[in-house]
Design a protein around this motif. Sequence first.
Motif, PDB file in Angstrom:
ATOM      1  N   ARG A  17      14.278  23.595   6.929  1.00 11.42           N
ATOM      2  CA  ARG A  17      13.016  22.986   7.432  1.00 11.42           C
ATOM      3  C   ARG A  17      12.988  21.394   7.344  1.00 11.42           C
ATOM      4  O   ARG A  17      12.371  20.947   8.230  1.00 11.42           O
ATOM      5  N   GLY A  18      13.297  20.780   6.360  1.00  9.90           N
ATOM      6  CA  GLY A  18      13.381  19.292   6.317  1.00  9.90           C
ATOM      7  C   GLY A  18      14.009  18.635   7.305  1.00  9.90           C
ATOM      8  O   GLY A  18      13.798  17.730   7.762  1.00  9.90           O
ATOM      9  N   ARG A  19      15.193  19.274   7.704  1.00 10.61           N
ATOM     10  CA  ARG A  19      16.088  18.676   8.814  1.00 10.61           C
ATOM     11  C   ARG A  19      15.215  18.925  10.122  1.00 10.61           C
ATOM     12  O   ARG A  19      15.888  17.842  11.043  1.00 10.61           O
ATOM     13  N   MET A  20      14.545  19.734  10.343  1.00  7.49           N
ATOM     14  CA  MET A  20      13.795  19.825  11.614  1.00  7.49           C
ATOM     15  C   MET A  20      12.616  18.560  11.666  1.00  7.49           C
ATOM     16  O   MET A  20      12.077  18.563  12.928  1.00  7.49           O
ATOM     17  N   ASN A  21      12.242  18.060  10.596  1.00  9.16           N
ATOM     18  CA  ASN A  21      11.205  17.022  10.716  1.00  9.16           C
ATOM     19  C   ASN A  21      11.913  15.622  11.290  1.00  9.16           C
ATOM     20  O   ASN A  21      12.935  15.526  11.213  1.00  9.16           O
ATOM     21  N   GLU A  22      11.075  14.498  11.702  1.00 10.59           N
ATOM     22  CA  GLU A  22      11.522  13.528  12.080  1.00 10.59           C
ATOM     23  C   GLU A  22      11.475  12.606  10.870  1.00 10.59           C
ATOM     24  O   GLU A  22      10.775  12.863   9.981  1.00 10.59           O
ATOM     25  N   GLY A  23      12.313  11.739  10.846  1.00  9.01           N
ATOM     26  CA  GLY A  23      12.286  10.501   9.794  1.00  9.01           C
ATOM     27  C   GLY A  23      13.219  11.043   8.814  1.00  9.01           C
ATOM     28  O   GLY A  23      13.875  12.223   8.647  1.00  9.01           O
ATOM     29  N   GLU A  24      13.742   9.943   8.036  1.00  9.62           N
ATOM     30  CA  GLU A  24      14.710   9.972   7.106  1.00  9.62           C
ATOM     31  C   GLU A  24      14.343  10.792   5.827  1.00  9.62           C
ATOM     32  O   GLU A  24      13.365  10.603   5.233  1.00  9.62           O
ATOM     33  N   SER A  25      15.268  11.670   5.297  1.00  9.47           N
ATOM     34  CA  SER A  25      15.150  12.105   4.007  1.00  9.47           C
ATOM     35  C   SER A  25      16.494  11.719   3.344  1.00  9.47           C
ATOM     36  O   SER A  25      17.025  10.836   3.627  1.00  9.47           O
ATOM     37  N   TYR A  26      16.839  12.685   2.361  1.00 10.87           N
ATOM     38  CA  TYR A  26      18.183  12.515   1.714  1.00 10.87           C
ATOM     39  C   TYR A  26      19.312  12.610   2.653  1.00 10.87           C
ATOM     40  O   TYR A  26      20.386  12.359   2.503  1.00 10.87           O
ATOM     41  N   ASP A  41      38.822  29.287  27.091  1.00  5.18           N
ATOM     42  CA  ASP A  41      37.874  29.796  28.026  1.00  5.18           C
ATOM     43  C   ASP A  41      36.937  30.380  26.935  1.00  5.18           C
ATOM     44  O   ASP A  41      36.042  31.445  27.055  1.00  5.18           O
ATOM     45  N   ILE A  42      36.674  30.021  25.681  1.00  3.26           N
ATOM     46  CA  ILE A  42      35.874  30.347  24.713  1.00  3.26           C
ATOM     47  C   ILE A  42      34.464  29.860  24.986  1.00  3.26           C
ATOM     48  O   ILE A  42      34.464  28.469  25.217  1.00  3.26           O
ATOM     49  N   GLN A  43      33.599  30.618  24.574  1.00  3.73           N
ATOM     50  CA  GLN A  43      32.018  29.870  24.769  1.00  3.73           C
ATOM     51  C   GLN A  43      31.494  30.151  23.425  1.00  3.73           C
ATOM     52  O   GLN A  43      31.707  31.244  22.872  1.00  3.73           O
ATOM     53  N   THR A  44      30.569  29.180  23.070  1.00  6.99           N
ATOM     54  CA  THR A  44      29.658  29.496  21.948  1.00  6.99           C
ATOM     55  C   THR A  44      28.244  29.829  22.373  1.00  6.99           C
ATOM     56  O   THR A  44      27.721  29.104  23.204  1.00  6.99           O
ATOM     57  N   THR A  45      27.778  30.564  21.791  1.00  3.88           N
ATOM     58  CA  THR A  45      26.116  31.050  21.686  1.00  3.88           C
ATOM     59  C   THR A  45      25.463  30.347  20.820  1.00  3.88           C
ATOM     60  O   THR A  45      25.890  30.355  19.513  1.00  3.88           O
ATOM     61  N   ARG A  46      24.576  29.314  20.946  1.00  7.91           N
ATOM     62  CA  ARG A  46      24.112  28.531  19.681  1.00  7.91           C
ATOM     63  C   ARG A  46      22.522  28.435  19.843  1.00  7.91           C
ATOM     64  O   ARG A  46      21.984  28.431  20.858  1.00  7.91           O
ATOM     65  N   ILE A  47      22.001  28.065  18.726  1.00 10.13           N
ATOM     66  CA  ILE A  47      20.499  27.986  18.433  1.00 10.13           C
ATOM     67  C   ILE A  47      20.394  26.541  18.174  1.00 10.13           C
ATOM     68  O   ILE A  47      20.916  26.187  16.908  1.00 10.13           O
ATOM     69  N   VAL A  48      19.541  25.974  19.074  1.00  6.49           N
ATOM     70  CA  VAL A  48      19.367  24.737  18.972  1.00  6.49           C
ATOM     71  C   VAL A  48      17.983  24.239  18.524  1.00  6.49           C
ATOM     72  O   VAL A  48      17.024  25.066  18.796  1.00  6.49           O
ATOM     73  N   LEU A  49      17.625  23.026  18.093  1.00  6.41           N
ATOM     74  CA  LEU A  49      16.272  22.843  17.751  1.00  6.41           C
ATOM     75  C   LEU A  49      15.518  22.419  18.968  1.00  6.41           C
ATOM     76  O   LEU A  49      15.950  21.207  19.647  1.00  6.41           O
ATOM     77  N   ALA A  50      14.458  23.128  19.441  1.00  6.46           N
ATOM     78  CA  ALA A  50      13.960  22.852  20.839  1.00  6.46           C
ATOM     79  C   ALA A  50      12.833  21.916  20.586  1.00  6.46           C
ATOM     80  O   ALA A  50      12.283  21.257  21.501  1.00  6.46           O
ATOM     81  N   ALA A  51      12.031  21.747  19.512  1.00  4.06           N
ATOM     82  CA  ALA A  51      10.833  21.154  19.422  1.00  4.06           C
ATOM     83  C   ALA A  51      10.561  21.121  17.956  1.00  4.06           C
ATOM     84  O   ALA A  51      11.023  22.046  16.926  1.00  4.06           O
ATOM     85  N   ARG A  52      10.078  20.023  17.439  1.00  2.00           N
ATOM     86  CA  ARG A  52       9.838  19.706  16.037  1.00  2.00           C
ATOM     87  C   ARG A  52       8.444  20.617  15.573  1.00  2.00           C
ATOM     88  O   ARG A  52       7.537  20.460  16.101  1.00  2.00           O
ATOM     89  N   LEU A  75      16.587  16.580  18.452  1.00  2.00           N
ATOM     90  CA  LEU A  75      16.285  17.653  19.506  1.00  2.00           C
ATOM     91  C   LEU A  75      17.339  17.894  20.309  1.00  2.00           C
ATOM     92  O   LEU A  75      18.271  17.128  20.809  1.00  2.00           O
ATOM     93  N   GLY A  76      17.590  19.282  20.414  1.00  2.68           N
ATOM     94  CA  GLY A  76      18.736  19.969  21.262  1.00  2.68           C
ATOM     95  C   GLY A  76      20.096  19.864  20.313  1.00  2.68           C
ATOM     96  O   GLY A  76      20.927  20.343  20.714  1.00  2.68           O
ATOM     97  N   ASP A  77      19.843  19.461  19.070  1.00  2.00           N
ATOM     98  CA  ASP A  77      21.125  19.577  18.045  1.00  2.00           C
ATOM     99  C   ASP A  77      21.117  21.066  17.790  1.00  2.00           C
ATOM    100  O   ASP A  77      20.449  21.904  17.428  1.00  2.00           O
ATOM    101  N   VAL A  78      22.525  21.488  17.585  1.00  2.00           N
ATOM    102  CA  VAL A  78      22.701  22.887  16.881  1.00  2.00           C
ATOM    103  C   VAL A  78      21.878  22.853  15.195  1.00  2.00           C
ATOM    104  O   VAL A  78      22.045  21.863  14.893  1.00  2.00           O
ATOM    105  N   MET A  79      21.462  23.925  15.247  1.00  2.00           N
ATOM    106  CA  MET A  79      20.652  24.015  13.672  1.00  2.00           C
ATOM    107  C   MET A  79      21.742  24.101  12.911  1.00  2.00           C
ATOM    108  O   MET A  79      22.787  24.568  12.791  1.00  2.00           O
ATOM    109  N   VAL A  80      21.418  22.974  11.537  1.00  2.00           N
ATOM    110  CA  VAL A  80      22.578  23.040  10.836  1.00  2.00           C
ATOM    111  C   VAL A  80      22.671  24.304   9.864  1.00  2.00           C
ATOM    112  O   VAL A  80      21.680  24.892   9.768  1.00  2.00           O
TER     113      VAL A  80
END
Length: 342
Positions: free
Chosen positions: A53-62, A3-14, A68-73
């Motif tokens: 900040r780099g992970r919030m952008n679209e496009g491949e990096s290292y 019955d555990i719930q998580t409160t999470r912050i996700v990427l809503a927009a780039r 969008l909608g993922d939990v912030m890393v």
Amino acid sequence: MTDIQTTRIVLAARPEGRPKPSDFRTETQALKAPQDGQVLLETLYLSLDPYMRGRMNEGESYAPPMALGDVMVGGTVSRVVESRYPNLKAGDVVLSAAGWQTHAVVDGKGLRKLDPDAAPPSTALHVLGMTGFTAYSGLLTIGQPKEGETVVVAAASGPVGSMVGQIARIRGARVVGIAGGADKCAYVVDELGFDAAVDHRAPDFAKQLAQACPDGIDVYFENVGGPVWDAVQPLLNLYARIPVCGLVAHYNDKDVAEGPDRLPAMMGTVLKKSLTIRGFIMSELMEEQMPAFLKDVTGWIAEGRVRWREDMVEGLENAPDAFIGLLEGKNFGKVVVKVADL
Ligand code: NDP
């Protein structure tokens, strides 16, 4: 089901340029019970770092971008609530990458069990963790400072820069820090033992840096780029080494800045001064150097030769604002979000 719930912050927009609070969204979600090999974690501390900040952008990096909608890393220090992994039990405190959320179900394999009696657990997120290792591996592998040489590092009061300077001092180098504002400059000299510090916001910053480096620069540990790099470049000595660790001055850039093409002049400097410029991502050095890092830094902490400063933020809900501020130098020390009591 638990019955555990998580409160999470996700990427809503780039974000376009500087992130805004509306680029993040808070959600609540029920968690499935851990399966064999998994553990249920409660987040105690969350690390905030510029790479996010780099992970919030679209496009491949290292590393791949977040969807969008993922939990912030993010790296976390977490408590095991329920374990179906043989080497961990409820109550253990571990280093994880559970991200911006209060609870998570993750694989037990790969979690680092921490000893809260040996060091405050939050230090696993910085001086004894990712940022400390970044400083250690980049400086010693690429920078290779020698006794009496001059080492310069920017973002000097932050977790990477502060460790670069302290390790370079341990290696016998003369260390000049670059930081934003008088308080941060005083801290790196008075508390961390740097030989000098220069405020990059001063109107005559380039002149002050030249005065602080009368013998030129042998190692420049690049954390920021921008005008700081412009001021450093003319001071570089023959055979100078430049570990390129980060370019935080550019992470919110929308486009390549217009202006004259200065690349030929820079490459001329690289050639004439036989410079070594090498980028690195700390994870590529981890397998080889992590044991030596943990042994060395644990010893230096015990001897009182390494210090750190945490910028502690209370509550997961304050993570977005703290992260936006981090990219602008509003933090003073390693940004750690306290999500729950230890
Ligand atoms: P910090 O906590 O030190 O935060 C970033 C700091 O950068 C700010 O506090 C600010 O300090 C400074 N800064 C921001 N904008 C500018 C600017 N325009 N000009 C000059 N300084 C600026 O960060 P970390 O110690 O966590 O990270 C330092 C660097 O290392 C970052 O670039 C990061 O991306 C990189 N990094 C790279 C890794 C790798 O594997 N290569 C791993 C980990 C980090 P001030 O107010 O003093 O200017």
